[in-house]
Design a protein around this motif. Structure first.
Motif, PDB file in Angstrom:
ATOM      1  N   ASN A  73      -9.527   2.530   1.553  1.00  0.00           N
ATOM      2  CA  ASN A  73      -8.625   3.492   2.181  1.00  0.00           C
ATOM      3  C   ASN A  73      -7.472   2.722   2.814  1.00  0.00           C
ATOM      4  O   ASN A  73      -7.644   2.047   3.826  1.00  0.00           O
ATOM      5  N   CYS A  74      -6.305   2.819   2.207  1.00  0.00           N
ATOM      6  CA  CYS A  74      -5.167   2.013   2.632  1.00  0.00           C
ATOM      7  C   CYS A  74      -4.607   2.430   3.985  1.00  0.00           C
ATOM      8  O   CYS A  74      -3.820   1.696   4.591  1.00  0.00           O
ATOM      9  N   SER A  75      -4.968   3.615   4.469  1.00  0.00           N
ATOM     10  CA  SER A  75      -4.445   4.080   5.751  1.00  0.00           C
ATOM     11  C   SER A  75      -5.381   3.758   6.906  1.00  0.00           C
ATOM     12  O   SER A  75      -5.033   3.986   8.062  1.00  0.00           O
TER      13      SER A  75
ATOM     14  N   ASP B 281       0.639   4.969   2.182  1.00  0.00           N
ATOM     15  CA  ASP B 281       0.683   4.415   3.531  1.00  0.00           C
ATOM     16  C   ASP B 281       0.787   2.890   3.551  1.00  0.00           C
ATOM     17  O   ASP B 281       0.738   2.281   4.626  1.00  0.00           O
ATOM     18  N   LEU B 282       0.927   2.255   2.388  1.00  0.00           N
ATOM     19  CA  LEU B 282       1.040   0.790   2.350  1.00  0.00           C
ATOM     20  C   LEU B 282       2.326   0.316   3.007  1.00  0.00           C
ATOM     21  O   LEU B 282       3.384   0.927   2.845  1.00  0.00           O
ATOM     22  N   THR B 283       2.241  -0.794   3.714  1.00  0.00           N
ATOM     23  CA  THR B 283       3.430  -1.396   4.312  1.00  0.00           C
ATOM     24  C   THR B 283       4.240  -2.097   3.217  1.00  0.00           C
ATOM     25  O   THR B 283       3.707  -2.442   2.152  1.00  0.00           O
ATOM     26  N   PRO B 284       5.528  -2.350   3.456  1.00  0.00           N
ATOM     27  CA  PRO B 284       6.361  -3.020   2.443  1.00  0.00           C
ATOM     28  C   PRO B 284       5.789  -4.355   1.968  1.00  0.00           C
ATOM     29  O   PRO B 284       5.857  -4.685   0.788  1.00  0.00           O
ATOM     30  N   GLN B 285       5.219  -5.145   2.909  1.00  0.00           N
ATOM     31  CA  GLN B 285       4.692  -6.457   2.527  1.00  0.00           C
ATOM     32  C   GLN B 285       3.525  -6.308   1.555  1.00  0.00           C
ATOM     33  O   GLN B 285       3.444  -7.016   0.540  1.00  0.00           O
ATOM     34  N   VAL B 286       2.620  -5.398   1.831  1.00  0.00           N
ATOM     35  CA  VAL B 286       1.471  -5.205   0.943  1.00  0.00           C
ATOM     36  C   VAL B 286       1.922  -4.581  -0.380  1.00  0.00           C
ATOM     37  O   VAL B 286       1.362  -4.871  -1.439  1.00  0.00           O
ATOM     38  N   GLN B 287       2.950  -3.732  -0.344  1.00  0.00           N
ATOM     39  CA  GLN B 287       3.481  -3.165  -1.576  1.00  0.00           C
ATOM     40  C   GLN B 287       3.943  -4.258  -2.527  1.00  0.00           C
ATOM     41  O   GLN B 287       3.701  -4.194  -3.731  1.00  0.00           O
ATOM     42  N   VAL B 288       4.623  -5.278  -1.978  1.00  0.00           N
ATOM     43  CA  VAL B 288       5.109  -6.389  -2.808  1.00  0.00           C
ATOM     44  C   VAL B 288       3.933  -7.106  -3.458  1.00  0.00           C
ATOM     45  O   VAL B 288       3.962  -7.436  -4.655  1.00  0.00           O
TER      46      VAL B 288
ATOM     47  N   HIS C 197      -3.584  12.415   6.738  1.00  0.00           N
ATOM     48  CA  HIS C 197      -4.968  12.212   6.337  1.00  0.00           C
ATOM     49  C   HIS C 197      -5.833  12.158   7.589  1.00  0.00           C
ATOM     50  O   HIS C 197      -5.401  11.674   8.635  1.00  0.00           O
ATOM     51  N   ARG C 198      -7.085  12.633   7.464  1.00  0.00           N
ATOM     52  CA  ARG C 198      -7.938  12.658   8.668  1.00  0.00           C
ATOM     53  C   ARG C 198      -8.223  11.247   9.196  1.00  0.00           C
ATOM     54  O   ARG C 198      -8.448  11.057  10.387  1.00  0.00           O
ATOM     55  N   THR C 199      -8.212  10.226   8.285  1.00  0.00           N
ATOM     56  CA  THR C 199      -8.403   8.852   8.751  1.00  0.00           C
ATOM     57  C   THR C 199      -7.214   8.391   9.574  1.00  0.00           C
ATOM     58  O   THR C 199      -7.365   7.660  10.550  1.00  0.00           O
ATOM     59  N   THR C 200      -6.012   8.843   9.192  1.00  0.00           N
ATOM     60  CA  THR C 200      -4.821   8.516   9.981  1.00  0.00           C
ATOM     61  C   THR C 200      -4.913   9.135  11.371  1.00  0.00           C
ATOM     62  O   THR C 200      -4.588   8.500  12.378  1.00  0.00           O
ATOM     63  N   LEU C 201      -5.393  10.379  11.437  1.00  0.00           N
ATOM     64  CA  LEU C 201      -5.581  11.043  12.734  1.00  0.00           C
ATOM     65  C   LEU C 201      -6.602  10.288  13.566  1.00  0.00           C
ATOM     66  O   LEU C 201      -6.395  10.059  14.765  1.00  0.00           O
TER      67      LEU C 201
END
Length: 449
Positions: free
Chosen positions: A187-189, A234-241, A428-432
């Motif tokens: 779960n990336c978030s 929800d991935l950050t730019p660094q992880v996206q790269v 997403h409920r995990t984000t909450l």
């Protein structure tokens, strides 16, 4: 000459013919059987018939062959040598010599795979690989999963929270040629950037404080299988790269290491976010999107397939009856009508929670309308009438801009049902859950209003 004629007749028969001796080993098979099972004669003869048919020893057809029973029109699904499912109709006859001594069994195999597939499309399959639904929208999802069976293409699953994207990902893996490998979920978030990077790619000893030994990441754990990246938006730019490199080069580097490691992993990603909007806002890389979006699968919201609600309700009742030992056997017509009238902003997950709620409150054999959550009762406007919090002078706030008081207000309106609150907040409920943890809030009793 006579033997040659018999051999020609044997191989001209459209149905498969498989002869099995008394030890369950294949003694002969015709051309049709070779095509159905994917086994050439030279390799199949002398091999166990259970291996050639892809049967477990405890399978019913295995018992039929072992006990030399005579059957007509027995339906069975087997797996070919290439691990493809085939639907067969099997008839068996006992082979005897001139003195009546049993020598084995001959099985007549009729391949009805295409016919069953056509029937399924015409009548609408009620379920597929753990998914439930007879609606046209779900039939399209089933067909896409079947189309992906012999492919390793990257898949992007799109759909609102609670629609069952994870179940679709599991179905894609189970129906693929990688089914024998692991299915690894991330779960990336749910993790911070640093933790997520280490979780995905692993790390070497000393890479950061607390890294006391080398650790294998999820991509390596999913070797020869599939990795499911949930909430990819929800991935950050660094992880996206870094993820883009994995998709392009099929290799990773552990955190703190410059050594490239090859990975053979099929990527299945999912998100409830609008990635086109995220790209326009500069929050998601276009090149990563196009790498992920090789095969998009859209999971429909429950409000667009309400004809599936009775099937889903029946499935949830069966599950909770088994879990609780309660003698619930169905749902009252009035209660089902209320469920059909609701718009289900939380989708299938919200419906499941509603049935569990009813199980707690109802004591008879039928779930009644009064046992349902308040949104389904007469006079209650339900969650559809409660808008997202707004600025005094502007449009609804985006989930990322909601502050503590606004989130708590929605939680109170939802009676602290976090799944329902997350659906209303558009997150997403995990984000909450992560947001509440950051604020030091675990339940309604430990925050200061």
């Amino acid at each position: 000459m006579q033997r040659q004629n018999l051999e020609a007749i044997f191989n001209s028969v459209a149905d498969g013919i498989l002869a099995v001796d008394a030890t369950l080993r294949v003694s002969n098979l015709n051309d049709a059987t070779q095509q159905i099972l994917g086994w050439p004669r030279r390799e199949a003869v002398g091999e166990s018939s259970l291996t050639v048919l892809g049967l477990a020893p405890e399978a019913e057809l295995a018992s039929i062959l072992r006990e030399r029973r005579q059957v007509d029109g027995y339906g069975v699904t087997i797996r070919t040598r290439q691990d493809h499912p085939r639907n067969l109709v099997v008839s068996t006859r006992v082979l005897r010599d001139g003195d009546g001594v049993e020598l084995g069994v001959v099985a007549i195999l009729r391949d009805v795979t295409e016919l069953e597939s056509l029937r399924g499309r015409l009548r609408g399959r009620p379920g597929f690989e753990g998914l439930v639904g007879r609606s046209r929208a779900m039939q399209a999802v089933y067909q896409l999963i079947e189309d992906l069976a012999d492919s390793d293409a990257t898949v992007l699953i799109l759909g609102e929270s609670g629609t069952g994207k994870e179940r679709v990902a599991e179905a894609i893996h189970r129906h693929s040629r990688r089914r024998g490998g692991p299915f690894v979920k991330v779960n990336c978030s749910a993790l911070s950037e640093g933790l997520l990077e280490s979780e995905l790619f692993g790390h070497v000893k000393g890479a950061f404080t607390g890294a006391v030994r080398d650790a294998v990441g999820r991509f390596e754990q999913a070797a020869d299988g599939s990795i499911f990246l949930d909430e990819i938006g929800d991935l950050t730019p660094q992880v996206q790269v870094k993820l883009l490199r994995v998709l392009q080069e099929r290799e990773i580097e552990r955190v703190g290491s410059g050594v490239a490691i090859r990975v053979d992993t099929r990527v299945i990603a999912a998100t409830h976010r609008n990635l086109h909007q995220a790209m326009r806002e500069g929050q998601f890389r276009q090149d990563l999107f196009y790498r992920l979006n090789v095969m998009p699968v859209e999971v429909p919201p429950l409000r667009n397939r309400k004809e599936d609600i009775p099937l889903l309700v029946a499935r949830f009742i069966e599950r909770f009856a088994q879990q609780t030992g309660r003698p619930v056997r169905g749902i009252d017509d009035a209660a089902l009508g209320r469920l059909m009238d609701h718009d289900w902003p939380g989708n299938v997950r919200e419906l499941e929670n509603a049935i569990e709620h009813a199980f707690v409150r109802c004591r008879g054999e039928l779930l009644l309308a009064e046992c349902l959550p308040s949104f389904a009762l007469p006079g209650d406007p339900g969650p559809r009438s409660i808008p997202l919090p707004t600025r005094p002078d502007g449009p609804p706030l985006a989930p990322g801009n909601l502050d503590r008081s606004q989130v708590l207000k929605v939680l109170e309106e939802c009676r602290w049902n976090r799944a329902e609150a997350a659906a209303r907040l558009g997150m997403h409920r995990t984000t909450l859950w992560r947001r509440l943890r950051e604020w030091g809030i675990s339940d309604r009793g430990n925050y200061a209003s």
